[in-house]
Design a protein around this motif. Structure first.
Motif, mmCIF file in Angstrom:
data_model
loop_
_atom_site.group_PDB
_atom_site.id
_atom_site.type_symbol
_atom_site.label_atom_id
_atom_site.label_comp_id
_atom_site.label_asym_id
_atom_site.label_seq_id
_atom_site.Cartn_x
_atom_site.Cartn_y
_atom_site.Cartn_z
ATOM 1 N N GLN A 63 10.373 8.162 -2.376
ATOM 2 C CA GLN A 63 8.992 8.646 -2.446
ATOM 3 C C GLN A 63 8.939 10.137 -2.136
ATOM 4 O O GLN A 63 9.686 10.625 -1.298
ATOM 5 C CB GLN A 63 8.124 7.866 -1.455
ATOM 6 N N LEU A 93 5.811 11.408 2.709
ATOM 7 C CA LEU A 93 5.951 10.369 3.738
ATOM 8 C C LEU A 93 4.570 10.155 4.351
ATOM 9 O O LEU A 93 4.138 10.901 5.227
ATOM 10 C CB LEU A 93 6.969 10.782 4.815
ATOM 11 N N LEU A 118 4.786 3.829 6.686
ATOM 12 C CA LEU A 118 5.968 2.973 6.506
ATOM 13 C C LEU A 118 5.619 1.638 5.857
ATOM 14 O O LEU A 118 6.507 0.826 5.612
ATOM 15 C CB LEU A 118 6.692 2.761 7.839
ATOM 16 N N TYR A 164 7.585 1.015 2.716
ATOM 17 C CA TYR A 164 8.620 2.055 2.599
ATOM 18 C C TYR A 164 9.988 1.377 2.505
ATOM 19 O O TYR A 164 10.293 0.457 3.255
ATOM 20 C CB TYR A 164 8.562 2.979 3.817
#
Ligand code: NCD
Length: 309
Positions: free
Chosen positions: A5, A8, A11, A14
């Motif tokens: 990705q 950021l 999460l 992720y």
């Protein structure tokens, strides 16, 4: 080596392999931090703006240090001293900053989703440094780096997250990250501070701290976020401390080796007794150092730095 990705933001969803890549890279940068000259040229020529719309001590300093250690140029923006106070919109503010040619924005904002919105306004890489009660992905990554350093693995590790889960972006990012990495997570705190249906994320809930301590390898102890509570969600600090406070007396009753973590800032004497915070089982200051290394790794991987020397 790069991440799937471009930004950021959190999460949730992720990829596990990217979390592992960041942790592995953080260990490489930990070595740099142990050198007499703690600096590498990896991000020379890159410009990063730290956009802080909410107070911060360690996250801000940690990001700034990480950027300097990588030789990036950094600029700091603080909402309290900006033209936002003159009525300028968020969109105008960030677009003006980007017009000055920047490569990445690190943003902390009180509104959940603000970093996602920022990706619509700017071309720069965006890193979420905490958005309201939503996520704080770099904190969870540094927590996982610290656990990995201590135990050597995350899969099957038993982690208790203690305290104010409802208002904690640290808790949510840790839950997503740890579950993705195969750890077992149990939440513990007053029922009023644990969101309904949170088990759907793959965690367990246990309101009995002593049972959680008997089970856990590590505890991540959270601050009660008074500033995010409209009304008091527990009867008194004294009661909170006696039911959920981590004290030496309590630790003495359990397995000797439980590792104690805290993201800071701590309320000593409330969620954690001073002697525990300063004791041998606490890795709170290791977390801070790993924070710089983890943020170096994240910046390096997202900004495509050349191999460090
Ligand atoms: C946390 C935060 O700001 O979300 N602190 C941090 O970044 N280290 C936790 C908190 O405020 O309690």
């Amino acid at each position: 080596m790069s991440l799937q990705q471009r930004h950021l933001l959190g999460l949730e969803g992720y990829p596990a392999e990217d979390i592992q890549t960041i942790i592995d890279t953080a260990f490489t940068f930990r070595e740099v931090l142990d050198r007499p000259i703690k600096k590498v040229p990896s991000l020379q020529g890159q410009t990063i703006v730290n956009l802080f719309f909410e107070n911060s001590t360690r996250t801000r300093i940690s990001f700034e240090l990480a950027q300097k250690r990588l030789s990036a140029d950094t600029v700091n923006f603080s909402a309290s001293t900006s033209s936002l106070k003159k009525g300028e919109s968020f969109k105008d503010t960030v677009q003006n900053i980007e017009a000055m040619k920047i490569d990445a924005c690190v943003m902390r904002h009180p509104t959940p989703g603000a970093p996602l919105r920022l990706t619509e306004y700017v071309d720069a890489v965006v890193i979420n440094a905490g958005d309201g009660t939503h996520e704080h992905p770099t904190q969870a990554i540094l927590d996982m780096t610290s656990l990995h350093e201590k135990f050597g693995y995350l899969k099957g590790l038993k982690v208790g997250i203690i305290g104010d889960i409802s208002h904690s972006r640290v808790a949510l990012s840790n839950i997503h990250g740890l579950i993705t990495m195969g750890a077992d997570v149990t939440l513990c705190g007053p029922a009023t501070l644990i969101p309904p249906h949170i088990e759907e994320l793959g965690v367990k809930i246990n309101y009995n701290l002593d049972e959680v301590m008997e089970w856990a390898d590590a505890l991540n102890v959270l601050r009660i976020q008074m500033e995010r509570m409209g009304v008091s969600l527990f009867p008194s600090v004294r009661e909170y401390r006696s039911l959920f406070g981590i004290t030496t007396e309590r630790l003495a009753k359990h397995k000797k080796e439980i590792v104690i973590m805290h993201p800071g800032p701590m309320n000593r004497g409330v969620e954690i007794e001073s002697a525990v915070a300063d004791g041998d089982q606490a890795i709170i200051l290791d977390q801070v150092l790993n924070g710089v290394a983890s943020r170096m790794a994240i910046l390096y991987l997202l900004l495509g730095g050349k191999a460090e020397s």
